[in-house]
Design a protein around this motif. Structure first.
Motif, PDB file in Angstrom:
ATOM      1  N   VAL A  19     -11.583   4.973   5.005  1.00 18.24           N
ATOM      2  CA  VAL A  19     -11.848   3.759   5.128  1.00 18.24           C
ATOM      3  C   VAL A  19     -10.516   2.895   4.929  1.00 18.24           C
ATOM      4  N   GLU A  20      -9.557   3.415   4.172  1.00 16.06           N
ATOM      5  CA  GLU A  20      -8.093   2.929   3.976  1.00 16.06           C
ATOM      6  C   GLU A  20      -7.529   2.711   5.375  1.00 16.06           C
ATOM      7  N   LEU A  21      -7.557   3.706   6.059  1.00 20.73           N
ATOM      8  CA  LEU A  21      -6.833   3.917   7.506  1.00 20.73           C
ATOM      9  C   LEU A  21      -7.511   3.061   8.528  1.00 20.73           C
ATOM     10  N   LEU A  67      -7.355  -5.341  -0.660  1.00 18.31           N
ATOM     11  CA  LEU A  67      -8.623  -4.560  -0.411  1.00 18.31           C
ATOM     12  C   LEU A  67      -7.972  -2.886  -0.458  1.00 18.31           C
ATOM     13  N   LEU A  68      -6.764  -2.888   0.387  1.00 18.81           N
ATOM     14  CA  LEU A  68      -6.050  -1.592   0.473  1.00 18.81           C
ATOM     15  C   LEU A  68      -5.578  -1.313  -1.255  1.00 18.81           C
ATOM     16  N   LEU A  69      -4.928  -2.191  -1.780  1.00 19.44           N
ATOM     17  CA  LEU A  69      -4.607  -1.909  -3.244  1.00 19.44           C
ATOM     18  C   LEU A  69      -5.829  -1.629  -4.276  1.00 19.44           C
ATOM     19  N   LEU A  99       0.451   2.122   4.674  1.00 24.38           N
ATOM     20  CA  LEU A  99      -0.728   1.388   5.138  1.00 24.38           C
ATOM     21  C   LEU A  99      -0.413  -0.425   4.853  1.00 24.38           C
ATOM     22  N   ILE A 100       0.375  -0.822   3.958  1.00 32.00           N
ATOM     23  CA  ILE A 100       0.604  -2.057   3.849  1.00 32.00           C
ATOM     24  C   ILE A 100       1.623  -2.532   4.850  1.00 32.00           C
ATOM     25  N   PRO A 101       1.111  -3.390   5.793  1.00 35.73           N
ATOM     26  CA  PRO A 101       2.186  -3.745   6.891  1.00 35.73           C
ATOM     27  C   PRO A 101       3.492  -4.596   6.208  1.00 35.73           C
ATOM     28  N   GLU A 102       4.604  -4.656   6.915  1.00 31.54           N
ATOM     29  CA  GLU A 102       5.823  -5.246   6.510  1.00 31.54           C
ATOM     30  C   GLU A 102       5.748  -6.663   6.453  1.00 31.54           C
TER      31      GLU A 102
END
Lengths: 119, 198
Positions: free
Chosen positions: A34-36, A50-52, B195-198
């Protein structure tokens, strides 16, 4: 000697079966998938929070259930939390320090070229 | 009697084994270690003036695969601990071997990634991204390598003395704590870097 393993813990073994561990592993894999998806979906402002959150959930699952923190003596949890709180405080302090620094410390390529003797 | 006491650790008034408490204190200090590296990465995130930039070279699907491998190694590790605690020596050995192989696979992914980035021109001194990226992921990879050696020593110990079963479950349990910690650190690094974009 047979009692050593449990006596060493000061607690009984965690009440988790092999099947439950596998289910936890599958849940972790699903969250990663899901993160991907979220990282590619372009959800705008909610993407990073959401990612955090998903990262924190995975962290919590591994710490609580795989590291057995949920079943351990409270002092283990406190010990680990001290490390996490201090690391978070360090992170916030360093970021606050650098993000409020208006000085441009970066070395620009043209800056080094201009200081070189003219040919 | 003395040997038995040595093997089972010293019982404390807390009822907590001193070896396990030592590992938790060590892991707490490791939080600060990786906290420093992650802070440094975040401070310099987006500050590179010359490429290659993260968005140009990071291969997220590839790293997702290596993340999956490390997560599954945590599963096999916890099953090894389960085997040790329940006196199932075969399960413990099999799962220790699986964890070692998965750890080596993760390291293989990392070596491939580093070599690939090197070919694309990203080195330790190329830019801020290169410096902080290699430092943070390199130290994490070193921890994985140390963990693999740790697990190999446990596996060999269980083969040689056939005593690393239920009686010494705590050694496997303590190794498992280290391994899971390396996994949770990667969970954070994967999100922040990839995952977190720059």
């Amino acid at each position: 000697m047979d009692h050593e393993a449990s006596a060493g813990h000061g607690h009984e073994h965690p009440p988790t079966t092999i099947r439950q561990y596998i289910i936890i592993g599958v849940i972790l894999a699903i969250i990663t998938a899901v993160e991907l998806w979220v990282s590619y979906a372009g959800l705008g402002a909610i993407e990073i929070p959401l990612l955090l959150i998903m990262s924190a959930v995975k962290f919590g699952i591994v710490a609580a259930l795989f590291m057995h923190l949920k079943f351990e003596h409270k002092i283990m949890t406190r010990m680990f939390l001290i490390g996490i709180v201090l690391a978070t405080a360090l992170l916030l302090a360093v970021i606050a320090l650098f993000w409020n620094d208006a000085t441009d410390n970066r070395v620009l390529p043209d800056r080094s070229e201009s200081s070189a003797p003219a040919h | 009697m003395a040997a038995a006491a040595h093997e089972s650790g010293h019982h404390t008034s807390l009822g907590v084994d001193n070896r396990k408490l030592l590992m938790w204190i060590f892991l707490a200090s490791e939080c600060l270690f990786f906290g420093t590296l992650i802070s440094t990465y975040l401070v310099f995130k987006g500050q590179s003036l010359v490429g290659p930039f993260p968005g140009e070279i990071l291969d997220i699907p590839l790293t997702s695969a290596s993340t999956f491998v490390l997560l599954m190694s945590s599963l096999t590790m916890v099953l090894a601990v389960y085997g040790a605690q329940h006196g199932r020596l075969g399960l413990m050995r099999g799962m220790l071997l699986a964890t070692i192989l998965l750890g080596l696979t993760f390291l293989g992914f990392q070596v491939y990634e580093f070599r690939h980035f090197g070919h694309l021109g990203l080195n330790l001194g190329t830019n801020q991204f290169g410096a902080t990226f290699y430092l943070m992921t390199g130290f994490h990879g070193t921890h994985v390598g140390v963990g693999v050696l740790y697990l190999i020593s446990l596996l060999i110990g269980s083969m040689r003395r056939s005593g690393l079963g239920k009686e010494r479950a705590l050694w496997v349990d303590t190794a498992g704590l280290y391994w899971h910690f390396v996994d949770v650190v990667w969970i954070v690094i994967f999100t922040i870097v990839y995952l977190i974009p720059e």
